[in-house]
Design an enzyme around this catalytic site. Structure first.
Site, PDB file in Angstrom:
ATOM      1  CD  GLU A 173      -3.130  -0.900   2.168  1.00 40.80           C
ATOM      2  OE1 GLU A 173      -3.011  -0.021   3.048  1.00 40.80           O
ATOM      3  OE2 GLU A 173      -4.082  -1.696   2.148  1.00 40.80           O
ATOM      4  CD  GLU A 292      -4.178  -5.528   3.423  1.00 39.30           C
ATOM      5  OE1 GLU A 292      -5.049  -4.782   3.940  1.00 39.30           O
ATOM      6  OE2 GLU A 292      -2.963  -5.268   3.462  1.00 39.30           O
TER       7      GLU A 292
END
Length: 504
Positions: A173, A292
């Site tokens: 991320e 995720e």
């Protein structure tokens, strides 16, 4: 009664149901590791401190792949802190979750846990505060047979044979401004490409995941993927996708249609990747690592972080999942299967305690949350080839997603055994009659119908005192007549319909 129709034909194939679609995620966050998978002194812990009750539930859940050690945590992590004698390991500040990391559990403990659980490890390297050399050092320690400083250090630590870890994430991320070491797409893309080239020089067999956007709502979504892939396309095997769906506002109709958004997310990432591939004259198609995903009551996180100082393994986002959440999770799994041709890895975040299917108490029991059950049954029975199904049925209105189909479904056919599993969600509040056309499957016969219905008690949760309040119920066996079958799907329900056939 409302009706929907679905045709199942083994000629309409999408792709094999890759076992890596049933992955999970263990991050050094909250009580996922400490008090979750690892708790020395617990009555169920072995000599290494691994909780046997959590291991047993992990196997029952059917987890195939586990991503480690983060997540946000990895962007400031020094992997060397977690190897060697535990008594010599340093205590560090973890900036991601504002906690103290003891490093009592590290790479070697995780690998022992993974082998005991029977799961494939998916390692992440720190490209936030570190770079090419540190990633190569970790790979050398983990995968090189011996005869070098780091591979011999692993052997000194009691691990003679290399781990042979095949699946690696190039950071996490890094498009997010909350991330330690946050980067622009160009900065990250160049670093990821350099790291990928170097890692494949050490071990050409590794598969690598480049960071996609943290979610589809990011202002740089799609442009981030395009820029990153301009740098990395020829060096990586996957581009990651992350998403969470928040039920905090109580809008049940919208949360039940969350898979509509996931479906669009996947299509858009695929379109972006294929555009870059075309520009670069690449014939190879990249896949998505959806590493995720889950339901998450996100408004609770900041309160958890603000209420305490720097401590070890505090309780963070230990959400109690409802019957509605279980239906949503089952629907998200349907969407991942429907994209099995382009989604090659998926990891539900996380495994224990932190927005997890498994909950524990320190020193106490472990139990299954409501979302445990659709995952476990899908992982168990989605074996074979995913078939393309195009259900026709009613729609309903949602605030977040507009008009959404009331029915969501997929089918997985095992040609070797002749077994067919149909997964179907009725998102609407009312019962739905589903007409199945199975005439392309010889001698089809119904064997089971399991359902998790949220209509009567949508807020029901499982607790240590009531661990089986939300569990699958078995309904009447589907009756097939002349290759056709009609089943009733309760309002707001996830369903598994199983059939035997005479094979093709």
């Amino acid at each position: 009664m409302r009706t929907a129709a679905l045709t199942v034909d083994p000629a309409f194939r999408i792709a094999p149901a890759d076992r890596r679609l049933f992955g999970s995620f263990v991050e050094h966050m909250g009580r996922c590791v400490y008090g979750g998978v690892y708790e020395p002194g617990h009555p169920a812990a072995d000599e290494l401190g691994l909780r046997a009750d959590v291991l047993e539930l992990t196997r029952e859940l059917g987890v195939s792949t586990v991503r480690y050690p983060g997540g946000n945590f990895v962007s400031g992590y020094r992997w060397e802190d977690g190897v060697g004698p535990v008594g010599d390991r340093p205590r560090r500040l973890d900036l991601a979750w504002k906690t103290i990391e003891t490093n009592a559990f590290g790479l070697n403990e995780f690998m022992i846990w993974a082998r005991t659980a029977g799961v494939e490890p998916m390692m992440a390297v720190n490209l936030g505060t570190r770079g090419v050399q540190e990633a190569c050092d970790l790979l050398e320690y983990a995968n090189h047979p011996g005869g070098t400083r780091l591979s011999d250090l692993r052997r000194k630590h009691g691990v003679e044979d290399p781990y042979g870890i095949r699946l690696w994430c190039l950071g996490n991320e890094l498009d997010g401004p909350w991330q330690v070491g946050h980067k622009t797409a160009a900065e990250y893309g160049r670093l990821a490409a350099e790291t990928a080239r170097a890692m494949k020089l050490i071990d050409p067999e590794v598969s690598l995941v480049a960071c996609g956007s943290s979610n589809r709502g990011m202002p740089t979504f799609a442009s981030w993927e395009a820029t990153v892939l301009e740098h990395t396309y020829e060096h990586v095997d996957y581009i990651s996708a992350h998403t969470y769906y928040d039920p905090s506002d109580g809008d049940v109709d919208s949360i039940l249609a969350s898979a509509v958004d996931m479906d669009l997310f996947i299509d858009q990432v695929v379109a972006t990747a294929d555009h870059v591939g075309a520009r670069l004259r690449q014939t190879r198609k990249l896949k998505i690592s959806f590493d995720e995903w889950n339901v998450w009551y996100q408004a609770r996180l900041q309160a958890d972080l603000d209420r305490r100082g720097w401590v070890e393994a505090p309780a963070l986002i230990e959400d109690d999942f409802t019957a509605v959440d279980a239906v949503v999770v089952g629907d998200l799994l349907i969407t991942l299967l429907k994209h099995a041709d382009r989604v090659g890895v998926a990891c539900q975040a996380q495994l224990a305690n932190v927005i997890a299917p498994i909950r524990t108490r320190n020193g106490g029991p472990a139990w299954r949350q409501s979302i445990f059950h659709p995952f476990a049954l899908t992982a168990r029975y989605a074996r074979g080839t995913v078939l393309r199904t195009e259900p026709a049925g009613p729609e309903y209105d949602t605030k977040r997603h507009g008009s959404a189909p009331a029915i969501s479904s997929t089918a997985v056919y095992d040609e070797e055994t002749g077994e067919l599993a149909v997964f179907a969600v009725n998102r609407g509040a009312d019962e739905l009659a589903l007409d199945l056309d199975l005439r392309s499957l010889p001698a089809a016969a119904g064997s089971e119908h399991h359902t998790i219905a949220a209509g009567a008690d949508p807020g029901a949760i499982n607790t240590p005192d009531e661990p089986n309040r939300v569990v699958p119920r078995e309904l009447d066996r589907p009756a097939v007549d002349g290759g056709r079958c009609t089943v009733r799907l309760p309002g707001r329900s996830w369903n598994l319909l199983r059939f035997t056939t005479g094979k093709n």
